[in-house]
Design a protein around this motif. Sequence first.
Motif, PDB file in Angstrom:
ATOM      1  N   ALA A 217       0.827  -1.204   0.000  1.00 36.96           N
ATOM      2  CA  ALA A 217       0.000   0.000   0.000  1.00 36.96           C
ATOM      3  C   ALA A 217       0.863   1.256   0.000  1.00 36.96           C
ATOM      4  N   THR A 218       0.877   1.932  -1.137  1.00 39.40           N
ATOM      5  CA  THR A 218       1.627   3.167  -1.298  1.00 39.40           C
ATOM      6  C   THR A 218       1.225   3.761  -2.641  1.00 39.40           C
ATOM      7  N   GLY A 219       1.962   4.739  -3.125  1.00 37.97           N
ATOM      8  CA  GLY A 219       1.643   5.344  -4.407  1.00 37.97           C
ATOM      9  C   GLY A 219       2.245   4.578  -5.575  1.00 37.97           C
ATOM     10  N   HIS A 220       2.254   5.226  -6.723  1.00 35.81           N
ATOM     11  CA  HIS A 220       2.650   4.585  -7.974  1.00 35.81           C
ATOM     12  C   HIS A 220       4.162   4.415  -8.128  1.00 35.81           C
ATOM     13  N   TRP A 221       4.931   5.037  -7.249  1.00 34.68           N
ATOM     14  CA  TRP A 221       6.386   4.952  -7.339  1.00 34.68           C
ATOM     15  C   TRP A 221       6.962   4.346  -6.058  1.00 34.68           C
ATOM     16  N   PRO A 222       6.697   3.059  -5.807  1.00 33.12           N
ATOM     17  CA  PRO A 222       7.133   2.438  -4.550  1.00 33.12           C
ATOM     18  C   PRO A 222       8.643   2.292  -4.421  1.00 33.12           C
ATOM     19  N   MET A 223       9.362   2.384  -5.533  1.00 33.21           N
ATOM     20  CA  MET A 223      10.827   2.317  -5.449  1.00 33.21           C
ATOM     21  C   MET A 223      11.399   3.510  -4.696  1.00 33.21           C
ATOM     22  N   TRP A 224      10.582   4.562  -4.540  1.00 32.87           N
ATOM     23  CA  TRP A 224      10.986   5.740  -3.762  1.00 32.87           C
ATOM     24  C   TRP A 224      10.264   5.812  -2.423  1.00 32.87           C
ATOM     25  N   SER A 225       8.998   5.440  -2.397  1.00 40.58           N
ATOM     26  CA  SER A 225       8.224   5.582  -1.162  1.00 40.58           C
ATOM     27  C   SER A 225       8.461   4.430  -0.187  1.00 40.58           C
ATOM     28  N   ARG A 226       8.701   3.212  -0.723  1.00 43.26           N
ATOM     29  CA  ARG A 226       8.923   2.051   0.149  1.00 43.26           C
ATOM     30  C   ARG A 226       9.960   1.105  -0.482  1.00 43.26           C
ATOM     31  N   PRO A 227      11.171   1.599  -0.689  1.00 49.93           N
ATOM     32  CA  PRO A 227      12.175   0.808  -1.421  1.00 49.93           C
ATOM     33  C   PRO A 227      12.586  -0.477  -0.727  1.00 49.93           C
ATOM     34  N   ARG A 228      12.730  -0.452   0.598  1.00 50.34           N
ATOM     35  CA  ARG A 228      13.159  -1.668   1.297  1.00 50.34           C
ATOM     36  C   ARG A 228      12.091  -2.755   1.182  1.00 50.34           C
ATOM     37  N   GLU A 229      10.846  -2.393   1.411  1.00 56.17           N
ATOM     38  CA  GLU A 229       9.774  -3.375   1.339  1.00 56.17           C
ATOM     39  C   GLU A 229       9.631  -3.926  -0.083  1.00 56.17           C
ATOM     40  N   LEU A 230       9.787  -3.050  -1.072  1.00 54.40           N
ATOM     41  CA  LEU A 230       9.698  -3.505  -2.450  1.00 54.40           C
ATOM     42  C   LEU A 230      10.839  -4.474  -2.770  1.00 54.40           C
ATOM     43  N   ALA A 231      12.050  -4.157  -2.320  1.00 55.36           N
ATOM     44  CA  ALA A 231      13.187  -5.055  -2.532  1.00 55.36           C
ATOM     45  C   ALA A 231      12.930  -6.414  -1.892  1.00 55.36           C
ATOM     46  N   GLU A 232      12.353  -6.417  -0.696  1.00 55.17           N
ATOM     47  CA  GLU A 232      12.064  -7.681  -0.008  1.00 55.17           C
ATOM     48  C   GLU A 232      11.042  -8.509  -0.781  1.00 55.17           C
ATOM     49  N   ILE A 233      10.043  -7.848  -1.350  1.00 55.35           N
ATOM     50  CA  ILE A 233       9.035  -8.559  -2.138  1.00 55.35           C
ATOM     51  C   ILE A 233       9.674  -9.153  -3.390  1.00 55.35           C
ATOM     52  N   ILE A 234      10.480  -8.367  -4.066  1.00 57.01           N
ATOM     53  CA  ILE A 234      11.135  -8.851  -5.286  1.00 57.01           C
ATOM     54  C   ILE A 234      12.008 -10.061  -4.966  1.00 57.01           C
ATOM     55  N   ALA A 235      12.781  -9.971  -3.894  1.00 58.85           N
ATOM     56  CA  ALA A 235      13.664 -11.079  -3.512  1.00 58.85           C
ATOM     57  C   ALA A 235      12.866 -12.329  -3.165  1.00 58.85           C
ATOM     58  N   ALA A 236      11.764 -12.155  -2.453  1.00 60.29           N
ATOM     59  CA  ALA A 236      10.969 -13.300  -1.996  1.00 60.29           C
ATOM     60  C   ALA A 236      10.174 -13.950  -3.117  1.00 60.29           C
ATOM     61  N   LYS A 237       9.687 -13.133  -4.045  1.00 61.42           N
ATOM     62  CA  LYS A 237       8.784 -13.647  -5.060  1.00 61.42           C
ATOM     63  C   LYS A 237       9.465 -13.933  -6.391  1.00 61.42           C
ATOM     64  N   ALA A 238      10.677 -13.447  -6.576  1.00 58.46           N
ATOM     65  CA  ALA A 238      11.325 -13.592  -7.874  1.00 58.46           C
ATOM     66  C   ALA A 238      11.949 -14.956  -8.089  1.00 58.46           C
TER      67      ALA A 238
END
Length: 244
Positions: A217-238
Amino acid sequence: MTSHTETTPIILVPGHWLGAWAWDEVVEHLAATGYRASALTLPGLDPADQDRAKRILTDQVAALDTAVRACGAPVTLVAHSGANGPVTTLLDRSPELVERVVWVDSGPASDGLAFAPDFPEDLAGLPLPDFDALGEQASLAGLSEATLDRFRERAVAEPAGVLREPVRLGNDARYEVPTTFVCCSLPSAQVRELATAGHPMFAEVPRFADARYVDLATGHWPMWSRPRELAEIIAAKAGARPAR
């Protein structure tokens, strides 16, 4: 005993107006935990390219293909927003090169789709709109004034040829590539509803055989608003595995 498990290469592709720099914080978080991650500046988005206004979608697909093949192994492709055109096309042409595709507040394009087919012929590109107008099209939630200033300073006009050129698809094997949708400005429940209802922007979503959904849950640019959480999702799901 120390294990030296090879990690799956991760290539992050930014959306409109952005270069590889947009992923800096996410790449940093992934690298810190042992993942092989790199970001790509698509043709037409490099301010040092004097011919960037002439670049078209075909050029972007070719550059992405080169970057993927250079990894020497199937990759996880991460596509933000308007990167869906080149990423979907690459997925269609060479599904064997992609281990998983992760759509970040984005989704696969449909055959024949062009972002702006009627973009005026007398314009070379689309500059970043003012933020009031942009905010009506895509959520700016979570972005600080400093982040917006950096966005404005570094944004590059999206080339007209990229906006006008339609995506051409014809290989149903793309639907067999495992897929993750990271849902930010729209929750996953709404994405599923729109897909089921046949909304044109989500028409391809139900056709993927292995689709997973993650809410961030954030805006359209999560690489700036929630970068750590996005990185964790990418690592876990990729499907990547960190080296030990």
